[in-house]
Design a protein around this motif. Structure first.
Motif, PDB file in Angstrom:
ATOM      1  N   LEU A  44     -46.437  49.764  42.467  1.00  0.00           N
ATOM      2  CA  LEU A  44     -47.276  50.959  42.650  1.00  0.00           C
ATOM      3  C   LEU A  44     -47.578  51.630  41.311  1.00  0.00           C
ATOM      4  O   LEU A  44     -48.716  52.032  41.050  1.00  0.00           O
ATOM      5  N   ILE A  45     -46.579  51.739  40.464  1.00  0.00           N
ATOM      6  CA  ILE A  45     -46.760  52.352  39.148  1.00  0.00           C
ATOM      7  C   ILE A  45     -47.712  51.516  38.298  1.00  0.00           C
ATOM      8  O   ILE A  45     -48.629  52.047  37.653  1.00  0.00           O
ATOM      9  N   THR A  46     -47.507  50.218  38.299  1.00  0.00           N
ATOM     10  CA  THR A  46     -48.328  49.332  37.472  1.00  0.00           C
ATOM     11  C   THR A  46     -49.777  49.324  37.938  1.00  0.00           C
ATOM     12  O   THR A  46     -50.701  49.411  37.122  1.00  0.00           O
ATOM     13  N   ALA A  52     -56.035  53.383  36.174  1.00  0.00           N
ATOM     14  CA  ALA A  52     -56.402  54.508  35.314  1.00  0.00           C
ATOM     15  C   ALA A  52     -56.939  54.043  33.970  1.00  0.00           C
ATOM     16  O   ALA A  52     -57.836  54.663  33.406  1.00  0.00           O
ATOM     17  N   LEU A  53     -56.404  52.945  33.473  1.00  0.00           N
ATOM     18  CA  LEU A  53     -56.833  52.429  32.169  1.00  0.00           C
ATOM     19  C   LEU A  53     -58.030  51.482  32.253  1.00  0.00           C
ATOM     20  O   LEU A  53     -58.546  51.044  31.231  1.00  0.00           O
ATOM     21  N   GLY A  54     -58.446  51.149  33.480  1.00  0.00           N
ATOM     22  CA  GLY A  54     -59.592  50.255  33.642  1.00  0.00           C
ATOM     23  C   GLY A  54     -59.311  48.821  33.236  1.00  0.00           C
ATOM     24  O   GLY A  54     -60.201  48.124  32.777  1.00  0.00           O
ATOM     25  N   ARG A  55     -58.101  48.374  33.424  1.00  0.00           N
ATOM     26  CA  ARG A  55     -57.699  47.012  33.050  1.00  0.00           C
ATOM     27  C   ARG A  55     -57.865  46.066  34.240  1.00  0.00           C
ATOM     28  O   ARG A  55     -56.914  45.665  34.878  1.00  0.00           O
ATOM     29  N   HIS A  62     -51.910  42.103  39.549  1.00  0.00           N
ATOM     30  CA  HIS A  62     -50.886  43.052  39.978  1.00  0.00           C
ATOM     31  C   HIS A  62     -51.129  43.581  41.392  1.00  0.00           C
ATOM     32  O   HIS A  62     -50.171  43.979  42.057  1.00  0.00           O
ATOM     33  N   LEU A  63     -52.358  43.571  41.857  1.00  0.00           N
ATOM     34  CA  LEU A  63     -52.594  43.888  43.270  1.00  0.00           C
ATOM     35  C   LEU A  63     -51.981  42.805  44.153  1.00  0.00           C
ATOM     36  O   LEU A  63     -51.352  43.106  45.168  1.00  0.00           O
ATOM     37  N   ASN A  64     -52.143  41.556  43.752  1.00  0.00           N
ATOM     38  CA  ASN A  64     -51.512  40.462  44.490  1.00  0.00           C
ATOM     39  C   ASN A  64     -49.996  40.586  44.458  1.00  0.00           C
ATOM     40  O   ASN A  64     -49.329  40.417  45.477  1.00  0.00           O
ATOM     41  N   LEU A  65     -49.443  40.896  43.293  1.00  0.00           N
ATOM     42  CA  LEU A  65     -47.998  41.063  43.173  1.00  0.00           C
ATOM     43  C   LEU A  65     -47.519  42.241  44.022  1.00  0.00           C
ATOM     44  O   LEU A  65     -46.474  42.161  44.681  1.00  0.00           O
ATOM     45  N   ALA A  66     -48.295  43.318  44.043  1.00  0.00           N
ATOM     46  CA  ALA A  66     -47.934  44.478  44.865  1.00  0.00           C
ATOM     47  C   ALA A  66     -47.860  44.097  46.338  1.00  0.00           C
ATOM     48  O   ALA A  66     -46.912  44.477  47.040  1.00  0.00           O
TER      49      ALA A  66
END
Length: 106
Positions: A44-46, A52-55, A62-66
């Motif tokens: 969630l943090i990542t 927020a950083l537009g990465r 990281h959405l997949n990892l989440a």
């Protein structure tokens, strides 16, 4: 790409082997393994920071990892909505679009 290689090794191991090694050993081998936060909380943090950083490239993985770490589709949608107000509308909309792609591809 060999399946026995880590994701970092697959992505950049041939051009930046030390970066891939640090990603595997320090970032995921140490930082992500620390017990003070669960993998779900770290996801969630990542996702929030990357939004927020537009990465967008890293956000996709990281959405997949989440999702793998137990964050639900509804929770990720709420993160993108919430961040639209704090990180900017384009950041939230961009993250929502990437989330839609990730969900479609899973």
């Amino acid at each position: 790409m060999s399946e026995d290689k880590s994701r970092a090794q697959q992505l950049v191991g041939d051009v930046a082997p030390k970066l891939a090694e640090l990603t595997d050993d320090v970032l995921f081998g140490d930082v992500w393994a620390r017990p003070e936060l669960s993998p779900r909380d770290r996801s969630l943090i990542t996702v929030s920071a990357l939004t927020a950083l537009g990465r967008s490239d890293q956000l996709r993985s990281h959405l997949n990892l989440a999702l793998d770490n137990g964050v639900t589709q509804d929770e990720l949608a709420e993160v993108t909505t919430h961040l639209a107000f704090y990180a900017g509308w384009p950041a939230g909309m961009g993250a929502a679009g990437i989330l839609k792609e990730v969900l479609r591809d899973r």
